[in-house]
Write a protein that holds these residues in place. Structure first.
Motif, PDB file in Angstrom:
ATOM      1  N   ARG A 146       0.847  -1.188   0.000  1.00 44.79           N
ATOM      2  CA  ARG A 146       0.000   0.000   0.000  1.00 44.79           C
ATOM      3  C   ARG A 146       0.881   1.235   0.000  1.00 44.79           C
ATOM      4  NH1 ARG A 146      -5.785  -0.338  -0.347  1.00 44.79           N
ATOM      5  NH2 ARG A 146      -6.355  -2.407   0.364  1.00 44.79           N
ATOM      6  N   CYS A 147       0.343   2.333  -0.493  1.00 44.19           N
ATOM      7  CA  CYS A 147       1.091   3.576  -0.383  1.00 44.19           C
ATOM      8  C   CYS A 147       0.932   4.103   1.044  1.00 44.19           C
ATOM      9  CB  CYS A 147       0.622   4.608  -1.393  1.00 44.19           C
ATOM     10  SG  CYS A 147      -1.014   5.272  -1.080  1.00 44.19           S
ATOM     11  N   GLY A 148       1.875   4.933   1.437  1.00 47.20           N
ATOM     12  CA  GLY A 148       1.867   5.439   2.794  1.00 47.20           C
ATOM     13  C   GLY A 148       0.612   6.225   3.130  1.00 47.20           C
ATOM     14  N   ARG A 149       0.147   6.947   2.149  1.00 41.52           N
ATOM     15  CA  ARG A 149      -1.043   7.760   2.389  1.00 41.52           C
ATOM     16  C   ARG A 149      -2.249   6.876   2.676  1.00 41.52           C
ATOM     17  NH1 ARG A 149      -1.307  11.904  -2.509  1.00 41.52           N
ATOM     18  NH2 ARG A 149      -3.120  12.590  -1.355  1.00 41.52           N
ATOM     19  N   SER A 150      -2.325   5.786   1.946  1.00 42.02           N
ATOM     20  CA  SER A 150      -3.435   4.878   2.167  1.00 42.02           C
ATOM     21  C   SER A 150      -3.366   4.292   3.576  1.00 42.02           C
ATOM     22  CB  SER A 150      -3.403   3.765   1.118  1.00 42.02           C
ATOM     23  OG  SER A 150      -4.494   2.891   1.284  1.00 42.02           O
ATOM     24  N   CYS A 151      -2.147   3.957   3.992  1.00 34.58           N
ATOM     25  CA  CYS A 151      -1.972   3.420   5.354  1.00 34.58           C
ATOM     26  C   CYS A 151      -2.375   4.451   6.403  1.00 34.58           C
ATOM     27  CB  CYS A 151      -0.521   3.000   5.573  1.00 34.58           C
ATOM     28  SG  CYS A 151      -0.002   1.586   4.604  1.00 34.58           S
ATOM     29  N   ARG A 152      -1.927   5.665   6.185  1.00 31.07           N
ATOM     30  CA  ARG A 152      -2.250   6.722   7.137  1.00 31.07           C
ATOM     31  C   ARG A 152      -3.757   6.911   7.244  1.00 31.07           C
ATOM     32  NH1 ARG A 152      -3.928  11.609   6.391  1.00 31.07           N
ATOM     33  NH2 ARG A 152      -3.903  12.975   8.193  1.00 31.07           N
ATOM     34  N   LEU A 153      -4.396   6.960   6.095  1.00 27.94           N
ATOM     35  CA  LEU A 153      -5.842   7.142   6.068  1.00 27.94           C
ATOM     36  C   LEU A 153      -6.558   6.011   6.806  1.00 27.94           C
ATOM     37  CD1 LEU A 153      -7.491   9.392   4.659  1.00 27.94           C
ATOM     38  CD2 LEU A 153      -8.047   7.717   2.916  1.00 27.94           C
ATOM     39  N   ARG A 154      -6.128   4.802   6.520  1.00 27.63           N
ATOM     40  CA  ARG A 154      -6.762   3.657   7.157  1.00 27.63           C
ATOM     41  C   ARG A 154      -6.582   3.725   8.670  1.00 27.63           C
ATOM     42  NH1 ARG A 154     -10.995   0.345   6.427  1.00 27.63           N
ATOM     43  NH2 ARG A 154     -10.670  -1.650   7.426  1.00 27.63           N
ATOM     44  N   TRP A 155      -5.388   4.097   9.088  1.00 27.13           N
ATOM     45  CA  TRP A 155      -5.107   4.186  10.513  1.00 27.13           C
ATOM     46  C   TRP A 155      -5.918   5.300  11.164  1.00 27.13           C
ATOM     47  CZ3 TRP A 155      -3.223   1.717  14.516  1.00 27.13           C
ATOM     48  CH2 TRP A 155      -2.859   2.432  15.660  1.00 27.13           C
ATOM     49  N   MET A 156      -5.877   6.459  10.576  1.00 27.93           N
ATOM     50  CA  MET A 156      -6.529   7.611  11.183  1.00 27.93           C
ATOM     51  C   MET A 156      -8.052   7.460  11.224  1.00 27.93           C
ATOM     52  SD  MET A 156      -4.072   9.514  12.095  1.00 27.93           S
ATOM     53  CE  MET A 156      -4.803  11.083  12.510  1.00 27.93           C
ATOM     54  N   ASN A 157      -8.598   6.855  10.186  1.00 26.08           N
ATOM     55  CA  ASN A 157     -10.051   6.812  10.092  1.00 26.08           C
ATOM     56  C   ASN A 157     -10.666   5.527  10.636  1.00 26.08           C
ATOM     57  OD1 ASN A 157     -10.110   9.306   8.859  1.00 26.08           O
ATOM     58  ND2 ASN A 157     -10.093   8.454   6.801  1.00 26.08           N
ATOM     59  N   TYR A 158      -9.857   4.516  10.818  1.00 21.35           N
ATOM     60  CA  TYR A 158     -10.479   3.235  11.132  1.00 21.35           C
ATOM     61  C   TYR A 158      -9.779   2.428  12.216  1.00 21.35           C
ATOM     62  CZ  TYR A 158     -13.795  -0.414   9.901  1.00 21.35           C
ATOM     63  OH  TYR A 158     -14.834  -1.300   9.920  1.00 21.35           O
ATOM     64  N   LEU A 159      -8.471   2.425  12.211  1.00 21.15           N
ATOM     65  CA  LEU A 159      -7.775   1.467  13.067  1.00 21.15           C
ATOM     66  C   LEU A 159      -7.245   2.035  14.376  1.00 21.15           C
ATOM     67  CD1 LEU A 159      -5.730  -0.443  10.341  1.00 21.15           C
ATOM     68  CD2 LEU A 159      -7.871  -1.117  11.417  1.00 21.15           C
ATOM     69  N   ARG A 160      -7.080   3.325  14.439  1.00 20.21           N
ATOM     70  CA  ARG A 160      -6.437   3.855  15.633  1.00 20.21           C
ATOM     71  C   ARG A 160      -7.305   3.614  16.866  1.00 20.21           C
ATOM     72  NH1 ARG A 160      -8.186   9.599  16.518  1.00 20.21           N
ATOM     73  NH2 ARG A 160      -9.333  10.195  14.669  1.00 20.21           N
ATOM     74  N   PRO A 161      -6.657   3.580  18.040  1.00 18.87           N
ATOM     75  CA  PRO A 161      -7.380   3.234  19.256  1.00 18.87           C
ATOM     76  C   PRO A 161      -8.503   4.222  19.557  1.00 18.87           C
ATOM     77  CG  PRO A 161      -5.022   3.168  19.619  1.00 18.87           C
ATOM     78  CD  PRO A 161      -5.232   3.779  18.266  1.00 18.87           C
ATOM     79  N   ASN A 162      -9.565   3.676  20.100  1.00 19.28           N
ATOM     80  CA  ASN A 162     -10.695   4.477  20.594  1.00 19.28           C
ATOM     81  C   ASN A 162     -11.480   5.173  19.502  1.00 19.28           C
ATOM     82  OD1 ASN A 162      -9.843   3.665  23.048  1.00 19.28           O
ATOM     83  ND2 ASN A 162      -9.390   5.681  23.852  1.00 19.28           N
ATOM     84  N   ILE A 163     -11.188   4.839  18.272  1.00 19.78           N
ATOM     85  CA  ILE A 163     -11.993   5.442  17.205  1.00 19.78           C
ATOM     86  C   ILE A 163     -13.407   4.898  17.288  1.00 19.78           C
ATOM     87  CG2 ILE A 163     -11.506   3.721  15.404  1.00 19.78           C
ATOM     88  CD1 ILE A 163     -11.462   7.470  14.774  1.00 19.78           C
ATOM     89  N   LYS A 164     -14.335   5.796  17.183  1.00 22.78           N
ATOM     90  CA  LYS A 164     -15.740   5.385  17.296  1.00 22.78           C
ATOM     91  C   LYS A 164     -16.342   5.218  15.908  1.00 22.78           C
ATOM     92  CE  LYS A 164     -17.077   8.632  20.282  1.00 22.78           C
ATOM     93  NZ  LYS A 164     -17.973   9.439  21.140  1.00 22.78           N
ATOM     94  N   HIS A 165     -17.226   4.266  15.790  1.00 21.12           N
ATOM     95  CA  HIS A 165     -17.964   4.095  14.549  1.00 21.12           C
ATOM     96  C   HIS A 165     -19.453   4.093  14.862  1.00 21.12           C
ATOM     97  CE1 HIS A 165     -14.313   3.268  12.360  1.00 21.12           C
ATOM     98  NE2 HIS A 165     -13.969   2.406  13.294  1.00 21.12           N
ATOM     99  N   GLY A 166     -20.222   4.252  13.834  1.00 26.15           N
ATOM    100  CA  GLY A 166     -21.652   4.173  14.029  1.00 26.15           C
ATOM    101  C   GLY A 166     -22.297   5.534  14.213  1.00 26.15           C
ATOM    102  N   ASN A 167     -23.502   5.485  14.706  1.00 24.06           N
ATOM    103  CA  ASN A 167     -24.334   6.682  14.738  1.00 24.06           C
ATOM    104  C   ASN A 167     -23.733   7.783  15.596  1.00 24.06           C
ATOM    105  OD1 ASN A 167     -26.097   5.310  13.135  1.00 24.06           O
ATOM    106  ND2 ASN A 167     -27.413   4.684  14.829  1.00 24.06           N
ATOM    107  N   PHE A 168     -23.918   8.979  15.123  1.00 21.76           N
ATOM    108  CA  PHE A 168     -23.553  10.153  15.901  1.00 21.76           C
ATOM    109  C   PHE A 168     -24.680  10.447  16.886  1.00 21.76           C
ATOM    110  CE2 PHE A 168     -20.467  10.467  12.698  1.00 21.76           C
ATOM    111  CZ  PHE A 168     -19.546  11.446  13.019  1.00 21.76           C
ATOM    112  N   THR A 169     -24.305  10.855  18.067  1.00 20.89           N
ATOM    113  CA  THR A 169     -25.324  11.242  19.045  1.00 20.89           C
ATOM    114  C   THR A 169     -25.819  12.636  18.729  1.00 20.89           C
ATOM    115  OG1 THR A 169     -23.730  12.248  20.538  1.00 20.89           O
ATOM    116  CG2 THR A 169     -24.138   9.888  20.808  1.00 20.89           C
ATOM    117  N   LYS A 170     -26.944  12.953  19.305  1.00 21.60           N
ATOM    118  CA  LYS A 170     -27.485  14.295  19.139  1.00 21.60           C
ATOM    119  C   LYS A 170     -26.471  15.339  19.614  1.00 21.60           C
ATOM    120  CE  LYS A 170     -30.990  17.341  18.886  1.00 21.60           C
ATOM    121  NZ  LYS A 170     -30.429  18.490  19.565  1.00 21.60           N
ATOM    122  N   GLN A 171     -25.786  15.016  20.702  1.00 17.91           N
ATOM    123  CA  GLN A 171     -24.820  15.961  21.245  1.00 17.91           C
ATOM    124  C   GLN A 171     -23.655  16.178  20.271  1.00 17.91           C
ATOM    125  OE1 GLN A 171     -26.177  13.409  23.133  1.00 17.91           O
ATOM    126  NE2 GLN A 171     -27.595  14.858  24.028  1.00 17.91           N
TER     127      GLN A 171
END
Length: 289
Positions: free
Chosen positions: A48-73
DNA sequence: AATGGTACCAACCGCGGAACC
DNA sequence: CGGTTCCGCGGTTGGTACCAT
């Protein structure tokens, strides 16, 4: 929902990430951090290119990343911040722990953008925003606008304590009884103008001054990024570059990198400078450690 | 059941700026 | 100090899921 995997002209894989790729990236960063995104995929054995890795990490794999519905707050925070800053997704992400800029951006475009303006007014009224440096109230910063506002943004973003934003967040989040304890991160944010941890290899943009603790407020101060981390059974404890140097000085690899230790360069740099087969690095290190 | 339209979101791409040489 | 490399941001796209007809 995801792009079909394919190989580009340079042999780099593109498209959806496989579970195996995720695991490789996750475990490599857990062990060695990410000093250099360009070299990381080679060292981690990823096509993979580095940018792709960074994107995957930042948006999906890094610790405590939340997925799913946003709360009203969370939506209220996004709307409030968008009123104030425009399309500054990274700025919003820095203030919504566990949410990536990409996710916020997507959520804005798909759910919030077309909401009635009245709701924006409600947010503004409920959480009045103080006037920014050199910018009138009724003139939201727009990424398409000219250098004057760009300059304004720089001034603002260079302020580590952004009182008005914190005020918004405190007001919004404290109104929620079920939110996952935001107060600790906010308190940390407002009370510490510069809390980048020494020795952390978590690199963040100077734009928004997010700190490791900002990013992962649920963690105790100085956990993943700042303290020696406990790895799986085939792993070791590494806390800093100096540990790398110690490892090398006493390892067979040390003979490859005799000039490495005094220079305190990154582990990747040393191997690359050596000219050895970087693709074998990952397995070599694993088997060695 | 088949088809077309739309919503959604992960991932890609271009660009600007910072860091490095 | 100019050129190069790398990083991060924000806009856009590709492709699947879902819904309506």
């Amino acid at each position: 929902m995801v792009r079909a995997p394919r190989i580009d002209q340079f042999g780099m894989k593109k498209g959806a990430w496989s579970e195996d790729e995720d695991n490789k990236l996750r475990s490599f960063i857990a062990k060695y951090g990410h000093k250099n995104w360009c070299e990381l995929p080679k060292l981690a054995g990823l096509s993979r290119c580095g940018r792709s890795c960074r994107l995957r990490w930042m948006n999906y794999l890094r610790p405590n990343i939340k997925h799913g519905n946003f709360t009203k707050q969370e939506e209220d925070v996004i709307i409030g911040l968008h009123n104030k800053f425009g399309n500054k997704w990274s700025l919003m992400a820095a203030r919504l722990p566990g949410r990536s800029d990409n996710e916020i951006k997507n959520h804005w475009h798909t759910h919030l953008k077309n909401q009635p303006a009245v709701r924006n007014d409600e947010i503004s009224t409920a959480f009045p925003i103080e006037e920014e440096v050199g910018k009138p109230d009724d003139e939201p910063i727009n990424s398409n606008k000219t250098t004057t506002e760009g300059c304004s943004m720089k001034i603002i973003s260079n302020l580590n304590i952004q009182v008005d934003e914190v005020g918004i967040l405190l007001a919004v989040l404290s109104s929620s009884s079920d939110h996952e304890s935001p107060s600790s991160s906010l308190t940390s944010k407002s009370s510490s103008s510069s809390c980048l941890s020494n020795g952390s290899d978590y690199v963040v943009s100077s734009h928004h001054h997010a700190t490791p603790h900002d990013q992962f407020p649920d963690e105790p101060a100085g956990s993943f990024w700042t303290e020696p981390f406990l790895l799986d059974s085939e792993s070791i404890i590494v806390s800093s570059i100096s540990d790398y140097t110690d490892m090398f000085s006493s390892s067979p690899l040390g003979s490859m990198t005799n000039n490495f230790i005094p220079q305190q360069v990154s582990i990747q740099d040393s191997i690359m400078a050596d000219g050895s087969d970087v693709l074998s690095w990952s397995s070599t290190m694993d088997s060695y450690f």
